[in-house]
Design a protein around this motif. Structure first.
Motif, PDB file in Angstrom:
ATOM      1  N   VAL A   1       0.613  -1.414   0.106  1.00 38.48           N
ATOM      2  CA  VAL A   1      -0.006   0.078   0.080  1.00 38.48           C
ATOM      3  C   VAL A   1       0.918   1.241  -0.210  1.00 38.48           C
ATOM      4  O   VAL A   1       0.457   2.319  -0.619  1.00 38.48           O
ATOM      5  CB  VAL A   1      -1.007   0.345   1.386  1.00 38.48           C
ATOM      6  N   ASP A   2       2.010   1.138   0.768  1.00 42.81           N
ATOM      7  CA  ASP A   2       2.953   2.404   0.832  1.00 42.81           C
ATOM      8  C   ASP A   2       3.449   2.753  -0.567  1.00 42.81           C
ATOM      9  O   ASP A   2       3.525   3.933  -1.090  1.00 42.81           O
ATOM     10  CB  ASP A   2       3.907   2.106   1.931  1.00 42.81           C
ATOM     11  N   ASP A   3       3.715   1.804  -1.230  1.00 36.04           N
ATOM     12  CA  ASP A   3       4.467   1.707  -2.653  1.00 36.04           C
ATOM     13  C   ASP A   3       3.232   2.233  -3.546  1.00 36.04           C
ATOM     14  O   ASP A   3       3.446   3.132  -4.342  1.00 36.04           O
ATOM     15  CB  ASP A   3       4.999   0.462  -3.247  1.00 36.04           C
ATOM     16  N   LEU A   4       2.172   1.814  -3.225  1.00 34.42           N
ATOM     17  CA  LEU A   4       0.926   2.050  -4.248  1.00 34.42           C
ATOM     18  C   LEU A   4       0.724   3.597  -4.090  1.00 34.42           C
ATOM     19  O   LEU A   4       0.441   4.279  -5.004  1.00 34.42           O
ATOM     20  CB  LEU A   4      -0.247   1.303  -4.078  1.00 34.42           C
ATOM     21  N   LEU A   5       0.622   4.151  -2.896  1.00 32.53           N
ATOM     22  CA  LEU A   5       0.256   5.549  -2.592  1.00 32.53           C
ATOM     23  C   LEU A   5       1.220   6.401  -3.009  1.00 32.53           C
ATOM     24  O   LEU A   5       1.034   7.493  -3.706  1.00 32.53           O
ATOM     25  CB  LEU A   5       0.143   5.714  -1.199  1.00 32.53           C
ATOM     26  N   ARG A   6       2.670   5.912  -3.085  1.00 31.52           N
ATOM     27  CA  ARG A   6       3.895   6.846  -3.640  1.00 31.52           C
ATOM     28  C   ARG A   6       3.611   6.959  -5.068  1.00 31.52           C
ATOM     29  O   ARG A   6       3.862   8.027  -5.685  1.00 31.52           O
ATOM     30  CB  ARG A   6       5.186   6.191  -3.324  1.00 31.52           C
ATOM     31  N   ASP A   7       3.279   5.684  -5.630  1.00 32.53           N
ATOM     32  CA  ASP A   7       3.218   5.733  -7.249  1.00 32.53           C
ATOM     33  C   ASP A   7       1.766   6.730  -7.754  1.00 32.53           C
ATOM     34  O   ASP A   7       1.867   7.485  -8.742  1.00 32.53           O
ATOM     35  CB  ASP A   7       2.853   4.352  -7.927  1.00 32.53           C
ATOM     36  N   LEU A   8       0.868   6.598  -7.072  1.00 28.67           N
ATOM     37  CA  LEU A   8      -0.355   7.571  -7.182  1.00 28.67           C
ATOM     38  C   LEU A   8      -0.020   8.864  -6.930  1.00 28.67           C
ATOM     39  O   LEU A   8      -0.497   9.675  -7.597  1.00 28.67           O
ATOM     40  CB  LEU A   8      -1.607   7.071  -6.205  1.00 28.67           C
ATOM     41  N   ASN A   9       0.888   9.208  -5.834  1.00 25.76           N
ATOM     42  CA  ASN A   9       1.325  10.501  -5.844  1.00 25.76           C
ATOM     43  C   ASN A   9       1.924  11.164  -6.994  1.00 25.76           C
ATOM     44  O   ASN A   9       1.731  12.346  -7.399  1.00 25.76           O
ATOM     45  CB  ASN A   9       1.772  10.903  -4.502  1.00 25.76           C
ATOM     46  N   GLU A  10       2.555  10.240  -7.396  1.00 24.07           N
ATOM     47  CA  GLU A  10       3.501  10.703  -8.831  1.00 24.07           C
ATOM     48  C   GLU A  10       2.627  10.940  -9.696  1.00 24.07           C
ATOM     49  O   GLU A  10       3.031  12.004 -10.748  1.00 24.07           O
ATOM     50  CB  GLU A  10       4.531   9.713  -8.912  1.00 24.07           C
ATOM     51  N   LEU A  11       1.663   9.959 -10.021  1.00 20.42           N
ATOM     52  CA  LEU A  11       0.948  10.024 -11.173  1.00 20.42           C
ATOM     53  C   LEU A  11      -0.307  11.220 -11.125  1.00 20.42           C
ATOM     54  O   LEU A  11      -0.284  12.083 -12.147  1.00 20.42           O
ATOM     55  CB  LEU A  11      -0.335   8.819 -11.128  1.00 20.42           C
TER      56      LEU A  11
ATOM     57  N   VAL B   1       0.963  14.295  -9.774  1.00 20.21           N
ATOM     58  CA  VAL B   1       1.733  15.205 -10.172  1.00 20.21           C
ATOM     59  C   VAL B   1       1.901  15.232 -11.787  1.00 20.21           C
ATOM     60  O   VAL B   1       1.737  16.467 -12.119  1.00 20.21           O
ATOM     61  CB  VAL B   1       3.273  15.055  -9.499  1.00 20.21           C
ATOM     62  N   ILE B   2       1.963  14.287 -12.126  1.00 20.63           N
ATOM     63  CA  ILE B   2       2.142  14.218 -13.679  1.00 20.63           C
ATOM     64  C   ILE B   2       1.020  14.528 -14.494  1.00 20.63           C
ATOM     65  O   ILE B   2       1.010  15.268 -15.390  1.00 20.63           O
ATOM     66  CB  ILE B   2       2.233  12.663 -14.261  1.00 20.63           C
ATOM     67  N   SER B   3      -0.240  14.232 -13.659  1.00 19.09           N
ATOM     68  CA  SER B   3      -1.544  14.650 -14.289  1.00 19.09           C
ATOM     69  C   SER B   3      -1.585  16.298 -14.276  1.00 19.09           C
ATOM     70  O   SER B   3      -2.136  17.091 -15.240  1.00 19.09           O
ATOM     71  CB  SER B   3      -2.677  14.133 -13.629  1.00 19.09           C
ATOM     72  N   LEU B   4      -1.127  16.675 -13.163  1.00 19.45           N
ATOM     73  CA  LEU B   4      -1.186  18.205 -12.941  1.00 19.45           C
ATOM     74  C   LEU B   4      -0.329  18.922 -14.006  1.00 19.45           C
ATOM     75  O   LEU B   4      -0.754  20.102 -14.483  1.00 19.45           O
ATOM     76  CB  LEU B   4      -0.761  18.486 -11.609  1.00 19.45           C
ATOM     77  N   ASN B   5       0.804  18.105 -14.105  1.00 19.22           N
ATOM     78  CA  ASN B   5       1.644  19.105 -14.989  1.00 19.22           C
ATOM     79  C   ASN B   5       1.420  18.705 -16.728  1.00 19.22           C
ATOM     80  O   ASN B   5       2.270  19.235 -17.615  1.00 19.22           O
ATOM     81  CB  ASN B   5       2.977  18.537 -14.714  1.00 19.22           C
ATOM     82  N   GLY B   6       0.432  17.917 -16.931  1.00 17.71           N
ATOM     83  CA  GLY B   6       0.104  17.525 -18.207  1.00 17.71           C
ATOM     84  C   GLY B   6       1.097  16.777 -18.755  1.00 17.71           C
ATOM     85  O   GLY B   6       1.203  16.698 -20.052  1.00 17.71           O
ATOM     86  N   GLU B   7       2.040  15.926 -18.382  1.00 15.84           N
ATOM     87  CA  GLU B   7       3.167  15.406 -18.852  1.00 15.84           C
ATOM     88  C   GLU B   7       2.519  13.768 -19.424  1.00 15.84           C
ATOM     89  O   GLU B   7       1.576  13.323 -18.844  1.00 15.84           O
ATOM     90  CB  GLU B   7       4.163  14.814 -17.721  1.00 15.84           C
ATOM     91  N   ARG B   8       3.069  13.232 -20.230  1.00 15.78           N
ATOM     92  CA  ARG B   8       2.944  11.990 -20.986  1.00 15.78           C
ATOM     93  C   ARG B   8       4.072  11.677 -21.241  1.00 15.78           C
ATOM     94  O   ARG B   8       5.200  11.933 -21.140  1.00 15.78           O
ATOM     95  CB  ARG B   8       2.115  12.121 -22.039  1.00 15.78           C
ATOM     96  N   GLY B   9       4.205   9.851 -21.422  1.00 18.39           N
ATOM     97  CA  GLY B   9       5.433   9.328 -21.554  1.00 18.39           C
ATOM     98  C   GLY B   9       5.776   8.200 -21.111  1.00 18.39           C
ATOM     99  O   GLY B   9       5.054   7.587 -20.261  1.00 18.39           O
ATOM    100  N   ASP B  10       7.124   7.833 -21.108  1.00 19.44           N
ATOM    101  CA  ASP B  10       7.690   6.671 -20.426  1.00 19.44           C
ATOM    102  C   ASP B  10       7.414   6.515 -18.956  1.00 19.44           C
ATOM    103  O   ASP B  10       7.250   5.680 -18.249  1.00 19.44           O
ATOM    104  CB  ASP B  10       9.086   6.526 -21.052  1.00 19.44           C
ATOM    105  N   ARG B  11       7.685   7.944 -18.247  1.00 21.77           N
ATOM    106  CA  ARG B  11       7.607   7.854 -16.973  1.00 21.77           C
ATOM    107  C   ARG B  11       6.241   7.296 -16.336  1.00 21.77           C
ATOM    108  O   ARG B  11       6.002   6.537 -15.306  1.00 21.77           O
ATOM    109  CB  ARG B  11       7.857   9.157 -16.422  1.00 21.77           C
ATOM    110  N   ALA B  12       4.954   7.921 -17.076  1.00 17.43           N
ATOM    111  CA  ALA B  12       3.888   7.468 -16.700  1.00 17.43           C
ATOM    112  C   ALA B  12       3.443   6.262 -17.011  1.00 17.43           C
ATOM    113  O   ALA B  12       2.793   5.452 -16.243  1.00 17.43           O
ATOM    114  CB  ALA B  12       2.858   8.277 -17.458  1.00 17.43           C
TER     115      ALA B  12
ATOM    116  N   GLY C   1       5.682   3.676 -16.883  1.00 21.24           N
ATOM    117  CA  GLY C   1       6.342   2.932 -15.985  1.00 21.24           C
ATOM    118  C   GLY C   1       5.540   2.660 -14.882  1.00 21.24           C
ATOM    119  O   GLY C   1       5.638   1.886 -14.253  1.00 21.24           O
ATOM    120  N   LEU C   2       5.115   3.928 -14.608  1.00 23.51           N
ATOM    121  CA  LEU C   2       4.220   3.897 -13.242  1.00 23.51           C
ATOM    122  C   LEU C   2       2.936   3.199 -13.325  1.00 23.51           C
ATOM    123  O   LEU C   2       2.656   2.480 -12.385  1.00 23.51           O
ATOM    124  CB  LEU C   2       3.838   5.535 -12.731  1.00 23.51           C
ATOM    125  N   HIS C   3       2.398   3.378 -14.235  1.00 23.85           N
ATOM    126  CA  HIS C   3       1.133   2.478 -14.759  1.00 23.85           C
ATOM    127  C   HIS C   3       1.250   0.949 -14.652  1.00 23.85           C
ATOM    128  O   HIS C   3       0.604   0.163 -13.945  1.00 23.85           O
ATOM    129  CB  HIS C   3       0.656   2.694 -16.171  1.00 23.85           C
TER     130      HIS C   3
END
Length: 417
Positions: A53-63, A65-76, A78-80
């Protein structure tokens, strides 16, 4: 030497109780070990779920941030993939219906998020913020509660183990005491029987010794005077010796009989002061011959108790004659009678003789123990037995001013049957 029966009586109960405790402790140990192992496994699984759950929450937080910045690509991407792996791992490690339900919520929300991930906008962000992160926090709370339960179960198991050890110790101690008490009682009975048999042997040996000497004297006189007896009869001196020796045998036999088969007290109310005075008067003649001053410190009022006057008188005679034997060249014989506050009576017979050798004090009341050449060693044991039969005691001590003192204590007039 220990016999097989005695060994079985001593070791049998101990071995049986040891076997019972061994089986009980083994069963308890296996049960507690299984509970402990199950609790540890549950705790490990809960900690593993919390890590997921800790790892999941950390990944969700990064997602987020990515959504807020409008980023797309390999980073997203990989998180998926990592989130999918975490959801899969969490589903495989499910430990209950509630956890499985929350994981299904997470999985369904993540699928909805992925459907909007290729399209820019706030739809995916709202799904992350509302459905997925809320479900992840619910899973984290659930795992925290399960972890707390596992820790509490571990503490209970440890507590059970501690109290179980205390219980085993208490029960083992109590059982040991009971078994020890039973063994001691059994050994005590055996020792008493052995002492009784030894006493019988001492009586037989003492009787044989005491009767052999007078019988030998009588036999010699009869052999020497056999021929004369047919014409003249035995001389008066020889008849007197025979009479004395027969009287001596009778006295010894009576002492042995009294020791081996004591008579029961005949209870009645008596004035102990009067019985004491009458008994002392019987010894006045011998005391005068030995130049022994006899003093009786009588109480001001009568002292009435329930006792056998004849047996109490016999105790006084034994103590008085022993005191006179200790003062062949004169002295003082003091007899004091007092009544205590609780109604008990204390009669003290003291003399001014040499006293008792300290190393002999502990043996004075042993049968056949005597320091006198002509003594049997039965007077004091018989006196002590009479005192105990009356519910009292007889003790010996040396007086500080010199001489010995014997203290007879008797209970109050109230006697228990």
């Amino acid at each position: 030497m220990l016999t097989r029966t005695l060994l079985l009586r001593i070791a049998g109960p101990s071995l049986l109780m040891s076997l019972v405790f061994l089986v009980s402790c083994t069963v308890a140990a296996v049960y507690l070990n299984r509970r402990q192992a199950a609790t540890v496994r549950a705790l490990d699984d809960n900690l593993r779920s919390r890590r997921i759950v800790d790892d999941l929450l950390r990944d969700l937080n990064e997602l987020v941030v990515i959504s807020l910045n409008g980023e797309r690509g390999d980073r997203a991407s990989g998180l998926h993939d990592h989130v999918r792996d975490l959801l899969k791992e969490s589903k495989q490690a499910g430990h209950g219906l509630e956890e499985a339900r929350i994981v299904d919520r997470l999985e369904a929300g993540f699928h909805r998020y992925l459907e909007t991930a290729t399209t820019p906008g706030r739809a995916g962000l709202e799904i992350l913020e509302t459905d997925i992160r809320v479900a992840a926090r619910d899973l984290d709370l659930h795992n925290a509660m399960e972890t707390a339960r596992s820790q509490a179960a571990m503490h209970r198991t440890a507590s059970w183990m501690a109290w179980g050890l205390v219980g085993v110790s208490v029960v083992a101690t109590a059982a040991g005491l009971l078994i020890g008490y039973g063994v001691v009682r059994g050994l005590e009975r055996m020792v008493i029987q052995a002492e009784q048999m030894a006493g019988v042997g001492q009586i037989a040996a003492g009787m044989a010794h005491e009767l052999r000497n007078p019988l030998t004297a009588i036999s010699m006189l009869v052999q020497l005077q056999r021929e004369k007896a047919q014409e003249e009869g035995l001389p008066a001196e020889d008849l007197h010796v025979i009479e004395q020796e027969i009287g001596r045998m009778e006295e010894r036999l009576n002492a042995f009989i009294d020791f081996a088969r004591p008579a029961r007290p005949r209870w009645r109310r008596i004035d102990l002061a009067e019985v004491t005075a009458q008994t002392l008067s019987l010894m006045q003649g011998r005391a005068s011959k030995q130049r022994v001053q006899l003093n009786f410190h009588a109480p001001a009022a009568p002292i009435v108790i329930e006792a056998d006057a004849e047996q109490i008188g016999r105790v006084l005679i034994n103590l008085g004659l022993n005191a006179l034997d200790a003062m062949p060249r004169g002295g003082r014989l003091d007899v004091a009678l007092e009544q205590e506050a609780d109604g008990s009576v204390e009669l003290t017979v003291g003399d001014t003789g040499p006293g008792v050798d300290p190393k002999h004090l502990s043996r004075l009341f042993e049968p056949f123990f005597t320091s006198k050449e002509a003594g049997l060693g039965l007077g004091l044991p018989i006196s002590q037995r009479i005192a105990r039969d009356h519910g009292g005691s007889l003790q010996a001590t040396n007086r500080p001013e010199g001489g010995a003192a014997f203290i007879l204590r008797l209970p109050s007039i109230t006697r228990t049957a």
